[in-house]
Each structure stands twice: as C-alpha cells, then as structure tokens.
Scaffold this motif. Structure first.
Motif, PDB file in Angstrom:
ATOM      1  N   ILE A  95       1.157  -1.319   0.166  1.00 42.64           N
ATOM      2  CA  ILE A  95      -0.018  -0.011  -0.244  1.00 42.64           C
ATOM      3  C   ILE A  95       0.570   1.129  -0.105  1.00 42.64           C
ATOM      4  O   ILE A  95       1.925   1.171   0.565  1.00 42.64           O
ATOM      5  N   ASN A  96      -0.084   2.004  -0.400  1.00 42.87           N
ATOM      6  CA  ASN A  96       1.292   3.437  -0.030  1.00 42.87           C
ATOM      7  C   ASN A  96       0.243   4.221   0.160  1.00 42.87           C
ATOM      8  O   ASN A  96      -0.638   5.367  -0.722  1.00 42.87           O
ATOM      9  N   SER A  97       0.331   5.276   1.375  1.00 45.55           N
ATOM     10  CA  SER A  97      -0.489   6.105   1.905  1.00 45.55           C
ATOM     11  C   SER A  97      -0.527   7.471   1.550  1.00 45.55           C
ATOM     12  O   SER A  97      -0.201   8.451   2.113  1.00 45.55           O
ATOM     13  N   ARG A 110      -0.465   0.295   9.924  1.00 46.18           N
ATOM     14  CA  ARG A 110      -0.543  -0.054   9.096  1.00 46.18           C
ATOM     15  C   ARG A 110       0.598  -1.096   7.457  1.00 46.18           C
ATOM     16  O   ARG A 110       0.341  -1.817   6.811  1.00 46.18           O
ATOM     17  N   SER A 111       0.853   0.405   7.765  1.00 47.38           N
ATOM     18  CA  SER A 111       1.528   0.406   6.483  1.00 47.38           C
ATOM     19  C   SER A 111       3.104  -0.773   6.593  1.00 47.38           C
ATOM     20  O   SER A 111       3.943  -1.663   5.932  1.00 47.38           O
ATOM     21  N   LEU A 112       3.542  -1.324   8.057  1.00 48.76           N
ATOM     22  CA  LEU A 112       4.843  -1.688   8.426  1.00 48.76           C
ATOM     23  C   LEU A 112       4.026  -3.761   8.240  1.00 48.76           C
ATOM     24  O   LEU A 112       4.426  -4.179   7.536  1.00 48.76           O
ATOM     25  N   SER A 113       2.518  -3.352   8.688  1.00 45.47           N
ATOM     26  CA  SER A 113       2.166  -5.118   8.954  1.00 45.47           C
ATOM     27  C   SER A 113       2.467  -5.142   7.225  1.00 45.47           C
ATOM     28  O   SER A 113       2.616  -6.520   7.008  1.00 45.47           O
ATOM     29  N   ILE A 114       1.759  -4.283   6.160  1.00 42.90           N
ATOM     30  CA  ILE A 114       1.339  -4.767   5.028  1.00 42.90           C
ATOM     31  C   ILE A 114       2.143  -5.188   4.070  1.00 42.90           C
ATOM     32  O   ILE A 114       3.249  -6.092   3.694  1.00 42.90           O
ATOM     33  N   ASN A 115       3.909  -3.767   3.987  1.00 38.69           N
ATOM     34  CA  ASN A 115       4.792  -3.274   3.115  1.00 38.69           C
ATOM     35  C   ASN A 115       5.669  -4.287   3.544  1.00 38.69           C
ATOM     36  O   ASN A 115       7.023  -4.909   2.907  1.00 38.69           O
ATOM     37  N   LEU A 116       5.847  -4.991   4.777  1.00 40.26           N
ATOM     38  CA  LEU A 116       7.171  -5.129   5.108  1.00 40.26           C
ATOM     39  C   LEU A 116       7.301  -6.389   6.122  1.00 40.26           C
ATOM     40  O   LEU A 116       7.878  -7.382   5.331  1.00 40.26           O
ATOM     41  N   GLN A 153       6.424  10.477   2.967  1.00 37.98           N
ATOM     42  CA  GLN A 153       6.189   9.750   2.973  1.00 37.98           C
ATOM     43  C   GLN A 153       7.325   8.232   3.470  1.00 37.98           C
ATOM     44  O   GLN A 153       8.202   7.411   3.335  1.00 37.98           O
ATOM     45  N   PRO A 154       7.263   8.974   5.319  1.00 41.06           N
ATOM     46  CA  PRO A 154       7.939   8.298   6.386  1.00 41.06           C
ATOM     47  C   PRO A 154       7.738   6.722   6.107  1.00 41.06           C
ATOM     48  O   PRO A 154       8.965   6.041   6.004  1.00 41.06           O
ATOM     49  N   GLY A 155       6.789   6.493   6.089  1.00 39.30           N
ATOM     50  CA  GLY A 155       6.146   4.451   6.405  1.00 39.30           C
ATOM     51  C   GLY A 155       6.604   4.621   5.056  1.00 39.30           C
ATOM     52  O   GLY A 155       7.617   2.933   5.324  1.00 39.30           O
ATOM     53  N   TYR A 156       6.890   4.300   3.981  1.00 38.32           N
ATOM     54  CA  TYR A 156       6.709   3.707   2.390  1.00 38.32           C
ATOM     55  C   TYR A 156       8.024   3.962   2.136  1.00 38.32           C
ATOM     56  O   TYR A 156       8.069   2.422   2.342  1.00 38.32           O
ATOM     57  N   THR A 157       8.775   5.289   3.008  1.00 40.97           N
ATOM     58  CA  THR A 157       9.889   4.891   2.633  1.00 40.97           C
ATOM     59  C   THR A 157      10.373   3.618   3.447  1.00 40.97           C
ATOM     60  O   THR A 157      11.030   3.495   3.238  1.00 40.97           O
TER      61      THR A 157
END
Length: 251
Positions: A95-97, A110-116, A153-157
C-alpha cells in the motif's frame, strides 16, 4: 513479449488484482507458468485468473491478507496443492498512504504490517517449500523510495528500505540452497495505486518532468523484469534491487 521459458513452472503473485501484480501474473502465464493469483480484492483477482484462462493459461485464485501469517501459509499451500510445487514467487502486495499522515499510529502500523511484515511472511513460507524441492526464485516489490529518501512518506519509504534489506538477507541466507532473491524498485508507474496522483494533469506533468525519459512507467515494463529475474536468464543474479525508473534516480 519475451517467452522466458517457464513451462512446467509454478508462480505465485500477491497483489495480483491489478496494476503491476496483474501484469506480472499475465507475463508469467505467457512464459508457460501456472499461476497462483492472490490479493485481498477478490473481484479483481478472479478477473486476473479469467484473463489468464482466456489466453489459454492455467491459474487459480486464493484470497490472502499478507499481514496475516495464517493466510500466507494457506496461500502457499494452495499453490502447492493446485500445481504440485512452487518455483517463482512475486511478493508484490503493498500500500501507499499517499493522502494520509504516515506518522499517525494506525497508518504507520498498517504500512509496516503489509509492506514489510507481509513480505517477510511470504518469503518465510515460500522458502520453506523451495528448500524442500531444491530451489526457486523470489522477487519482492520495493521502490526507488527503498533506495533514496522521500520527505513526504516516512512509512512507505521506511518499509521499502526494509524490503531491500530483507531481499539482501534472503539472498545471502539461501544462496547455497539454490534460492535466488531479488527486488524490483519501480519509479512512478501508471497503476491504480498512482491514479489519485495523476488524476491531476498538473501533477502528472510534474511527475513526468522528474523522469529523464519524460513519461511514467508501465506495469508491463515492471512485469517483464520480474519474470526475467525468475527465469534461468538471470541465473547468476541474487540480492539485487533492480531499479526501473526511467532514469529518475540517475539525476
């Protein structure tokens, strides 16, 4: 499109209801692989299966939330149950928030759980099967934001930097076991994820202006790289974050 010689091979693709994931699932099938199509979007995922079948390929659908270990285990088991093995895995779900504040607790988690975490869970289950059968190839979707900074985008990055790290870890851990692990690092690609950005003509012009080639990338261009990384054509490539960005990070 190039035929990468994957006849009798089995591929698994997460995030395959559209965009890069769908393009990769179709590309795997064109090269002869049977494909396990997975996503949380059942309608889009089943449509991907239908497109593969209409083109004469073999595919099955399995819903999976990659942030849940039990669902990831069931997804990998479904691929083996349907086709007998697992040769190629493309861990693409993410995902990209774009419109959210990623410093907010819920958005960050949510970013961490899905992307990483999702990539880690997939790698863990896929590698278990590949180790038992004597090898395989895994490709993870990172991003150019996994290699350079992004002020908005700190989470995505952070998660995409983590995907690059996990990719290198897996490559080293399983190199002698015959499992290759690589990542693709796309620039801005025309997909449903980026649609909110490019809906604004001025924003689209800005994005295109940031890319030396003067355009956004296509999902099919990423898919071709993914299938190449899973084929014998890249037999000596592992631990590599392959940048596909039209020259954006060369500036």
């Amino acid at each position: 499109m190039i035929d990468y010689g994957l006849a009798d091979k089995v591929a698994l693709v997460t995030g395959a209801s559209g965009g890069i994931g769908r393009a990769a699932a179709l590309a795997f099938s064109r090269s002869g692989a049977s494909v396990l199509v997975s996503d949380v979007n059942e309608e889009g995922g089943r449509e991907t299966v239908s497109l593969i079948e209409k083109a004469g390929g073999k595919a099955v659908w399995q819903r999976c939330d990659v942030s849940r270990g039990d669902e990831v285990k069931a997804m990998v088991a479904a691929a083996v149950a349907a086709f007998g093995r697992l040769d190629c895995a493309f861990n693409n779900a993410g995902i990209n928030s774009i419109a959210a504040n990623e410093y907010e607790d819920e958005v960050w988690a949510r970013s961490l759980s899905i992307n990483l975490t999702g990539v880690m869970l997939c790698m863990r289950e896929e590698a278990e099967v590949m180790l038992a059968q004597g090898g395989g190839a895994i490709v993870n979707t990172a991003s150019i934001n996994g290699l350079v900074g992004n002020p908005s985008q700190p989470g995505y990055t952070a998660t995409k930097h983590g995907v690059v790290g996990l990719t290198r870890h897996g490559a080293l851990r399983w190199a002698k076991a015959g499992i290759r692990v690589n990542a693709v690092c796309p620039g801005v690609i025309e997909t449903p994820m980026t649609a909110p950005l490019i809906a604004n003509p001025q924003m689209k012009q800005v994005i295109e202006g940031m890319t030396p080639m003067g355009r956004m990338g296509k999902a099919e261009e990423i898919a071709e790289a993914v299938v190449w990384l899973c084929s014998d054509a890249s037999a000596f490539v592992t631990g590599h974050p392959l940048v596909i960005d039209g020259g954006a990070t060369a500036i």
